[in-house]
Design a protein around this motif. Sequence first.
Motif, short mmCIF file in Angstrom:
data_model
loop_
_atom_site.label_atom_id
_atom_site.label_comp_id
_atom_site.label_asym_id
_atom_site.label_seq_id
_atom_site.Cartn_x
_atom_site.Cartn_y
_atom_site.Cartn_z
N ALA A 531 0.83 -1.20 0.00
CA ALA A 531 0.00 0.00 0.00
C ALA A 531 0.87 1.26 0.00
O ALA A 531 0.57 2.26 -0.67
N TYR A 532 1.97 1.19 0.77
CA TYR A 532 2.89 2.32 0.81
C TYR A 532 3.52 2.53 -0.57
O TYR A 532 3.68 3.66 -1.05
N LEU A 533 3.87 1.43 -1.21
CA LEU A 533 4.44 1.50 -2.55
C LEU A 533 3.44 2.10 -3.53
O LEU A 533 3.81 2.91 -4.40
N ASP A 534 2.16 1.70 -3.40
CA ASP A 534 1.12 2.28 -4.25
C ASP A 534 1.07 3.80 -4.11
O ASP A 534 0.98 4.54 -5.09
N ARG A 535 1.12 4.26 -2.86
CA ARG A 535 1.06 5.71 -2.62
C ARG A 535 2.26 6.41 -3.21
O ARG A 535 2.15 7.47 -3.82
N LEU A 536 3.42 5.78 -3.05
CA LEU A 536 4.65 6.39 -3.55
C LEU A 536 4.62 6.46 -5.08
O LEU A 536 4.97 7.50 -5.67
N GLU A 537 4.20 5.39 -5.72
CA GLU A 537 4.19 5.36 -7.18
C GLU A 537 3.17 6.33 -7.77
O GLU A 537 3.31 6.75 -8.93
N ALA A 538 2.16 6.70 -6.97
CA ALA A 538 1.13 7.61 -7.47
C ALA A 538 1.60 9.06 -7.52
O ALA A 538 0.95 9.90 -8.16
N GLN A 539 2.71 9.33 -6.85
CA GLN A 539 3.19 10.71 -6.80
C GLN A 539 3.91 11.07 -8.09
O GLN A 539 4.63 10.25 -8.66
N PRO A 540 3.75 12.32 -8.54
CA PRO A 540 4.45 12.74 -9.77
C PRO A 540 5.92 12.99 -9.49
O PRO A 540 6.32 13.32 -8.37
N LEU A 541 6.74 12.83 -10.49
CA LEU A 541 8.16 13.13 -10.40
C LEU A 541 8.36 14.54 -10.93
O LEU A 541 8.16 14.80 -12.11
N PRO A 542 8.75 15.48 -10.06
CA PRO A 542 8.80 16.88 -10.48
C PRO A 542 10.07 17.24 -11.23
O PRO A 542 11.08 16.56 -11.13
N GLY A 543 10.00 18.34 -11.96
CA GLY A 543 11.18 18.97 -12.53
C GLY A 543 11.75 18.24 -13.73
O GLY A 543 11.14 17.33 -14.31
N PRO A 544 12.97 18.62 -14.14
CA PRO A 544 13.62 18.02 -15.32
C PRO A 544 13.83 16.52 -15.17
O PRO A 544 13.94 15.82 -16.16
N SER A 545 13.90 16.03 -13.93
CA SER A 545 14.11 14.59 -13.71
C SER A 545 12.99 13.76 -14.31
O SER A 545 13.17 12.58 -14.60
N ALA A 546 11.82 14.37 -14.49
CA ALA A 546 10.68 13.64 -15.03
C ALA A 546 10.89 13.29 -16.50
O ALA A 546 10.32 12.35 -17.02
N THR A 547 11.74 14.05 -17.20
CA THR A 547 11.90 13.84 -18.63
C THR A 547 13.33 13.53 -19.04
O THR A 547 13.56 13.10 -20.17
N SER A 548 14.30 13.71 -18.16
CA SER A 548 15.69 13.55 -18.54
C SER A 548 16.40 12.55 -17.65
O SER A 548 16.44 12.72 -16.43
N SER A 549 16.98 11.51 -18.25
CA SER A 549 17.75 10.53 -17.48
C SER A 549 18.97 11.16 -16.85
O SER A 549 19.36 10.83 -15.73
N ARG A 550 19.59 12.10 -17.58
CA ARG A 550 20.79 12.76 -17.04
C ARG A 550 20.45 13.54 -15.78
O ARG A 550 21.17 13.48 -14.78
N HIS A 551 19.34 14.30 -15.81
CA HIS A 551 18.93 15.04 -14.63
C HIS A 551 18.54 14.09 -13.50
O HIS A 551 18.84 14.36 -12.33
N ALA A 552 17.87 13.01 -13.85
CA ALA A 552 17.45 12.06 -12.82
C ALA A 552 18.65 11.45 -12.11
O ALA A 552 18.68 11.33 -10.88
N GLU A 553 19.69 11.09 -12.87
CA GLU A 553 20.87 10.50 -12.25
C GLU A 553 21.59 11.51 -11.36
O GLU A 553 22.02 11.19 -10.25
N ALA A 554 21.69 12.76 -11.83
CA ALA A 554 22.35 13.79 -11.02
C ALA A 554 21.57 14.07 -9.74
O ALA A 554 22.16 14.22 -8.66
N GLU A 555 20.25 14.11 -9.86
CA GLU A 555 19.41 14.35 -8.68
C GLU A 555 19.52 13.20 -7.69
O GLU A 555 19.59 13.42 -6.48
N LEU A 556 19.53 11.98 -8.21
CA LEU A 556 19.63 10.82 -7.33
C LEU A 556 20.97 10.83 -6.59
O LEU A 556 21.03 10.54 -5.38
N THR A 557 22.03 11.15 -7.29
CA THR A 557 23.35 11.22 -6.64
C THR A 557 23.35 12.25 -5.53
O THR A 557 23.82 11.98 -4.41
N ARG A 558 22.85 13.44 -5.82
CA ARG A 558 22.77 14.49 -4.80
C ARG A 558 21.94 14.04 -3.61
O ARG A 558 22.29 14.27 -2.45
#
Length: 610
Positions: A531-558
């Motif tokens: 149920a917790y996973l369901d709630r988490l997956e329902a949330q939107p991914l904000p910002g450039p990370s939503a469309t760019s793998s490069r931004h997503a990797e940089a954000e994850l590292t930070r």
Amino acid sequence: MSVTDDVKAKLNIVDVVMPYAALQQSGRAFKSTCPFHTEKTPSFIVNPEKQSWRCFGACADGGDIFSFIMRAENMQFGDALRLLARRAGVELPSSSERGQANIIHRVNRAAAHYYRDMLESPSGSEARRYLDSRSVGQDARERFLLGLSPDGGEGLRRYLETHDFTLDDAVAADLIRTDDNGRTWDFFRSRLMFPIFDRDGNIAGFGARSMDGSNPKYINTARTDVFDKRNTLYALNFARDAIRSQGSAIIVEGYMDAIAAHEHGYANVVASMGTALTEDQVSQLRSMAQNFILALDPDMAGQEATLRSLQTSWRVFRSAVSRRGRSSGSVLDTWKPPTLKIASLPEGLDPDALIRSDKARWDAVIADAQPLLDFVIPALVRRTDLSSPGSRADVARALAPLINELDAMDQYEYWNKLAVHLGVPFESLSAAISVTGRRGGRRDGGRQRMSADTGSDIEVSPGALVTQRGVSMLEEYALLLLLRRPSLLPTVADAPPDCFRSTENRELFMRLLSCSKIEELRDGIDAELAAYLDRLEAQPLPGPSATSSRHAEAELTRCLQRLELRYLYEKQELYLEGSAEDLPERGLEGPVIEVNQRIRELQRMGAVRN
């Protein structure tokens, strides 16, 4: 503001030096081998906070952008100025314009001495009593060249004539006004005069307070060749050295606020003279410091005009960083944005009154200053009747321009904070109003509007926020990045799961690390975690990370670096207290050293304590 200051404010020294030296980040600074002599060990340091460079090797030299270009290009100062001005987009004044500026500075200085004499004359008794009532001492009156423009309308003109200034000179300085019939009159009359210095100590113009009750209470010099209120900060000439040495500036609103601060030893204070901070003002401050505090009346925080002002200041500070710090490639990706905080003044007290009546309380107010959004969100919510239909959407709409200026990770955190203050779950806020200003948003007539996806106002369900409280938004964001971008899983294989405080987050993270495919994640987890996973997956991914793998990797590292840094600080505290259960009482020295080394390593990478 001189043309050299304007050029310095618009150029980042790292950008200037980079074509000549292979800069690598080292803590807050950048280093390389010196471009001016042969060496094997790097001794050349560039400090972006101080906008300076220095060679600690054979050259033993240093300076600013001008001295660097002069040496690198073997140029004289004038040639270096022209080169850098072209790069900065700054137009250099002609010789005739420089001559006119010098004349205006001279006539303003003469006028200031005239006003000062009038203040000390018998006709200045009322103004002196007023300054006495405000506890402005004689030293401050002389240092700030306070004066009085007498009533009558011709005294200054006659004084300037006897000191060999022409009528045209006085008109150019906006000290004398004329009409089409040739009639002239002193612009400032029956007012307490505040000479406004540029950062180099020249008198660029004047502010003036009414002494006879006439309105407006305050007026100032109109725009001239040397004065523009939008690019001037009162008392900056007195504050600049302290701002540089302390690395911070406190921004108040009025002349008297700044004078009181300097009288009582707060030398890093400047005044915006009642205007919202402009890009030119911020550029001057950003070239001197990294940390800024706005002193603000809390009663004004939720008002529309104040929110617009704060939004302007916020955007200008961040745009200055974006323009100056991220324009030249990956080496600058760690350039830190400034901190902009709000000091909440006690009800009914401005900085002038507070400093003069209770310095300790002023110190506490400054020490307790909050990040802008941490101050504005509860202030605006307090001023809003949340029982009114549409009120929650109105609050979110008002704050969206501020929140959406943040990096995606911080956007996520502050939208969650807003949800808590509004008394709604994050999912409801996300569904009703576009979190990033991209999904569900539209623009009408140039103004961004946050549209309701559900067609109705946000609804609050009982106990909706229970699962929101106490959960680390940073942890959720890291997991959300991994769920949306499973290809990033191999990059986090060495991240310690203990960095996650929340049991649910830690369990999901460990299961993600053990999965060969994201589809395996749900295998074997219990209903609550699902149920917790369901709630988490329902949330939107904000910002450039939503469309760019490069931004997503940089954000994850930070994100993971910040989580690890938090974990290590907590572990360090345990070691220092001698209460780490997984280590013997003796032998702590090695682990403490390892923790300290890793903390320093993460800090060098740009991680900040969460």
